[in-house]
Scaffold this motif. Sequence first.
Motif, PDB file in Angstrom:
ATOM      1  N   TYR A  16       0.834  -1.205   0.000  1.00  0.00           N
ATOM      2  CA  TYR A  16       0.000   0.000   0.000  1.00  0.00           C
ATOM      3  C   TYR A  16       0.868   1.254   0.000  1.00  0.00           C
ATOM      4  O   TYR A  16       0.627   2.194  -0.777  1.00  0.00           O
ATOM      5  N   LEU A  17       1.867   1.309   0.868  1.00  0.00           N
ATOM      6  CA  LEU A  17       2.714   2.495   0.974  1.00  0.00           C
ATOM      7  C   LEU A  17       3.471   2.750  -0.325  1.00  0.00           C
ATOM      8  O   LEU A  17       3.699   3.912  -0.698  1.00  0.00           O
ATOM      9  N   ARG A  18       3.842   1.690  -1.010  1.00  0.00           N
ATOM     10  CA  ARG A  18       4.564   1.852  -2.275  1.00  0.00           C
ATOM     11  C   ARG A  18       3.631   2.310  -3.397  1.00  0.00           C
ATOM     12  O   ARG A  18       3.976   3.189  -4.182  1.00  0.00           O
ATOM     13  N   GLN A  19       2.434   1.746  -3.459  1.00  0.00           N
ATOM     14  CA  GLN A  19       1.525   2.036  -4.565  1.00  0.00           C
ATOM     15  C   GLN A  19       0.763   3.341  -4.388  1.00  0.00           C
ATOM     16  O   GLN A  19       0.342   3.950  -5.375  1.00  0.00           O
ATOM     17  N   GLU A  20       0.546   3.764  -3.168  1.00  0.00           N
ATOM     18  CA  GLU A  20      -0.261   4.965  -2.912  1.00  0.00           C
ATOM     19  C   GLU A  20       0.588   6.116  -2.389  1.00  0.00           C
ATOM     20  O   GLU A  20       0.134   6.941  -1.614  1.00  0.00           O
ATOM     21  N   ARG A  21       1.815   6.180  -2.855  1.00  0.00           N
ATOM     22  CA  ARG A  21       2.742   7.219  -2.402  1.00  0.00           C
ATOM     23  C   ARG A  21       2.192   8.613  -2.748  1.00  0.00           C
ATOM     24  O   ARG A  21       1.914   8.908  -3.908  1.00  0.00           O
ATOM     25  N   PRO A  22       2.025   9.500  -1.766  1.00  0.00           N
ATOM     26  CA  PRO A  22       1.477  10.838  -2.048  1.00  0.00           C
ATOM     27  C   PRO A  22       2.559  11.813  -2.499  1.00  0.00           C
ATOM     28  O   PRO A  22       3.757  11.564  -2.337  1.00  0.00           O
ATOM     29  N   ARG A  23       2.126  12.916  -3.063  1.00  0.00           N
ATOM     30  CA  ARG A  23       3.051  14.004  -3.376  1.00  0.00           C
ATOM     31  C   ARG A  23       3.568  14.647  -2.090  1.00  0.00           C
ATOM     32  O   ARG A  23       2.872  14.690  -1.093  1.00  0.00           O
ATOM     33  N   ARG A  24       4.771  15.177  -2.166  1.00  0.00           N
ATOM     34  CA  ARG A  24       5.256  16.075  -1.126  1.00  0.00           C
ATOM     35  C   ARG A  24       4.958  17.492  -1.602  1.00  0.00           C
ATOM     36  O   ARG A  24       5.433  17.913  -2.652  1.00  0.00           O
ATOM     37  N   VAL A  25       4.160  18.216  -0.846  1.00  0.00           N
ATOM     38  CA  VAL A  25       3.707  19.533  -1.295  1.00  0.00           C
ATOM     39  C   VAL A  25       4.188  20.661  -0.384  1.00  0.00           C
ATOM     40  O   VAL A  25       4.003  21.837  -0.711  1.00  0.00           O
ATOM     41  N   HIS A  26       4.762  20.318   0.768  1.00  0.00           N
ATOM     42  CA  HIS A  26       5.333  21.326   1.657  1.00  0.00           C
ATOM     43  C   HIS A  26       6.666  20.802   2.191  1.00  0.00           C
ATOM     44  O   HIS A  26       6.868  19.585   2.313  1.00  0.00           O
ATOM     45  N   ALA A  27       7.540  21.721   2.538  1.00  0.00           N
ATOM     46  CA  ALA A  27       8.815  21.330   3.132  1.00  0.00           C
ATOM     47  C   ALA A  27       8.580  20.714   4.508  1.00  0.00           C
ATOM     48  O   ALA A  27       7.682  21.154   5.242  1.00  0.00           O
ATOM     49  N   PRO A  28       9.357  19.699   4.889  1.00  0.00           N
ATOM     50  CA  PRO A  28       9.196  19.092   6.211  1.00  0.00           C
ATOM     51  C   PRO A  28       9.346  20.127   7.321  1.00  0.00           C
ATOM     52  O   PRO A  28      10.232  20.984   7.271  1.00  0.00           O
ATOM     53  N   GLY A  29       8.454  20.053   8.303  1.00  0.00           N
ATOM     54  CA  GLY A  29       8.512  20.968   9.431  1.00  0.00           C
ATOM     55  C   GLY A  29       7.857  22.306   9.190  1.00  0.00           C
ATOM     56  O   GLY A  29       7.780  23.127  10.100  1.00  0.00           O
ATOM     57  N   GLU A  30       7.352  22.563   7.984  1.00  0.00           N
ATOM     58  CA  GLU A  30       6.774  23.870   7.677  1.00  0.00           C
ATOM     59  C   GLU A  30       5.429  24.072   8.352  1.00  0.00           C
ATOM     60  O   GLU A  30       5.136  25.140   8.886  1.00  0.00           O
ATOM     61  N   LEU A  31       4.573  23.058   8.314  1.00  0.00           N
ATOM     62  CA  LEU A  31       3.251  23.153   8.937  1.00  0.00           C
ATOM     63  C   LEU A  31       2.730  21.748   9.200  1.00  0.00           C
ATOM     64  O   LEU A  31       3.195  20.774   8.612  1.00  0.00           O
ATOM     65  N   SER A  32       1.764  21.644  10.111  1.00  0.00           N
ATOM     66  CA  SER A  32       1.132  20.358  10.396  1.00  0.00           C
ATOM     67  C   SER A  32      -0.080  20.204   9.493  1.00  0.00           C
ATOM     68  O   SER A  32      -0.944  21.082   9.451  1.00  0.00           O
ATOM     69  N   SER A  33      -0.129  19.095   8.773  1.00  0.00           N
ATOM     70  CA  SER A  33      -1.252  18.784   7.908  1.00  0.00           C
ATOM     71  C   SER A  33      -1.495  17.280   8.034  1.00  0.00           C
ATOM     72  O   SER A  33      -0.713  16.466   7.541  1.00  0.00           O
ATOM     73  N   TYR A  34      -2.559  16.935   8.728  1.00  0.00           N
ATOM     74  CA  TYR A  34      -2.804  15.569   9.190  1.00  0.00           C
ATOM     75  C   TYR A  34      -2.637  14.549   8.078  1.00  0.00           C
ATOM     76  O   TYR A  34      -3.139  14.723   6.968  1.00  0.00           O
ATOM     77  N   SER A  35      -1.934  13.442   8.371  1.00  0.00           N
ATOM     78  CA  SER A  35      -1.566  12.485   7.335  1.00  0.00           C
ATOM     79  C   SER A  35      -1.662  11.054   7.844  1.00  0.00           C
ATOM     80  O   SER A  35      -0.908  10.645   8.737  1.00  0.00           O
ATOM     81  N   ASN A  36      -2.577  10.279   7.262  1.00  0.00           N
ATOM     82  CA  ASN A  36      -2.638   8.853   7.548  1.00  0.00           C
ATOM     83  C   ASN A  36      -1.417   8.131   6.987  1.00  0.00           C
ATOM     84  O   ASN A  36      -0.939   7.165   7.576  1.00  0.00           O
ATOM     85  N   TYR A  37      -0.928   8.613   5.861  1.00  0.00           N
ATOM     86  CA  TYR A  37       0.248   7.991   5.246  1.00  0.00           C
ATOM     87  C   TYR A  37       1.450   8.075   6.179  1.00  0.00           C
ATOM     88  O   TYR A  37       2.239   7.138   6.278  1.00  0.00           O
ATOM     89  N   SER A  38       1.582   9.187   6.897  1.00  0.00           N
ATOM     90  CA  SER A  38       2.695   9.337   7.845  1.00  0.00           C
ATOM     91  C   SER A  38       2.642   8.269   8.923  1.00  0.00           C
ATOM     92  O   SER A  38       3.672   7.679   9.285  1.00  0.00           O
TER      93      SER A  38
END
Length: 698
Positions: A220-242
């Motif tokens: 699942y993690l390999r096939q449903e890899r999301p885009r990175r849209v913000h730099a790490p640590g910039e803001l909190s945006s809830y993520s099930n993938y994380s």
Amino acid sequence: MTFSKTIISAFVALLWASPILAQDVGLSPNPNGPVPYSALSAKPRPKPPSSPTKVAAAPTQPAIIAKVPGARLAPGELLPPAELEAFVDGLVKDAMVREHIVGATVAIVQDGQVILKKGYGAASLSPARKVDPDTTLFRLGSISKTFTWITLMREVEAGRIRIDAPINLYLPETLQVRDQGFRTQVSVLNLMDHSAGFEDRALGQLFEKSANRERSLAEYLRQERPRRVHAPGELSSYSNYSAGLAGQAVSYVTGRPFERLVEDEIIVPLALNHTTFREPRAIKRGLAAPMPDRLRNDLSEGFRWTETGYQKRPYEFLGHIAPAGALSSTAGDMSRFMLTLLGDGTLDGVTIFGPKAATAFRTPIRKTPPGINGWPHGFAAYDLPGGIVGYGHVGATLSFHSNMVVVPALKLGVFISTNTETGNALAARLPDSLMNQFYATAPVFPRAGDPRLASMSSVFEGHYLGTRRAYGGLEELVGKLSNGIDVQVTEDGRLMTGKDKVWVPDGDPARGVFVAIDGDRRLVFAMNNGRADSLLTAANSQTFERVGFWDAPVTLAIVAGLTALAAIATLTGIFLRNRREFRETSIQGRANLIQNIQAALWISSFVLFAGWFTRTSDIASIAYGWPGPALLTASACVIVASVLNLITLLILPSVWRGGRRVDSWTHWRKAGYAATVLIYFGFSALLFVWGVLTPWAT
């Protein structure tokens, strides 16, 4: 407008991970105390601490906290069991009737004891089966993540994982997070406060209706890899993938499947005999073993309320991202889990995490403005009525809604879960209601508006789009329609973010800090040169960024309406033109044919989208069947119409020049053609921005 509001209502149910629910019902976390407001406006945003060894001491509350004036109990006094049961009975039973909830289960612990453990209503209707708090398993959604963070912090305490290290160090090569244009690597800590910078996708892959579609966590993690849209640590945006990555990392480091790992380190040691991450399906190669037979018959069914009564929903398979949401448990087992959290990781002589983890789970990774939720290493921190801090998580699937809050200062833990789609409000408000009943006082009058705000409407008014959404493809369309906030300022100095969400300034309006007119919920704007840039709700599950008119649903609706009118006018003209208007050059004849085809395609796309939209009343059908033939066909019609629009735009000069006066369109028809071309072009450009012209983008 009605269209936007309806789809928002449908899609909110899909955003099952817990902070969204907290935002709606007003759990307003403030674990850090006052913070300079400039910290919110500063860019770049503050980054998390770099080392787990530097985790500050847990934010302890005073041993004796002053009693809130008018409150029934002082913080040191324990809840009276009889009064507590009567209060909870009234609250839950009333909500079950008014909000059409089939069943609920509740556990409340205090001072090391279970003081209330009760089931309400039914776990199934045919055959009828009552909810038993000790044996009936409810789906707990994102509360699963608290188990995941505990397993992660165990590895941190053991020195096998460094909390400040890149997560890629603890993942197999095929699952490592790719750069995607960002220099900074995603750290373990970024996963714990949801600041990794991933977009958020859910439709068509987060839930599965058929066990045959289940796959392993790694797949699942390999096939449903999301885009990175913000730099790490910039803001909190809830993520099930994380959370999925965190669970996979712990599994990789320990060499054990995630389900087995949680059983070995948490479930079995704590004797949580009716708790599992496994699901009821047949044995399948490459997947974890299924749920034991002894638990299957105790599962609560999930329900949806309809005009004709309750509708049973199929089991929601989440094993492919188990660390984020596959947990099933009972009120009895969750009471033991809460006692463990209140005991800093120890229960009945068994320790599942140590002092470093206990401190981390009460220490937010980054500062937040007062009244805004902090993320204490995976857990959520909440400001509860009476000024007391609670920690926990809420969670939801399509049918189940749950909430767990522990309050160390009161030695108190509250857990509730419901098995019906309409149960989110009850699950979310129980902890606040309990605090207001015994340890605080509920507001008795609305706060007045501030006249100074009325003259500052341009500072705050606009459309704010949330960062927790998809950033491409058809799911971007749904995200932009559903995940925005329209801010308006009233003449009497109040700020509105919806029909029933009203706020007033908390101090000088220019600070951008607002409080609800009837409670303690906060709304905080980031100010830049005297103008609001973005806003944070109490949940802090995402940042809502102020966007231009092209990203506002009302703009899309207006241009769509103009396109529909132009298409109808184009086709109607075939039957209403007089003899003179049929005169045309060859290039005008071809332009006319192309535009008629375009009009038919636009109208077909609207009809197909309307057909898809009628299904959103049951969000499960969208979650399981995304995107579906109707939406894909509508998108195909839009793509072809947009390509044809480029042709009509290119030949527009030739159409306007025409030929001899007697062999050419009238000026009025040329003007109508040009206007239609421009309307279609504007709509096509807007749909490109909204992801509709790139349905393959994921």
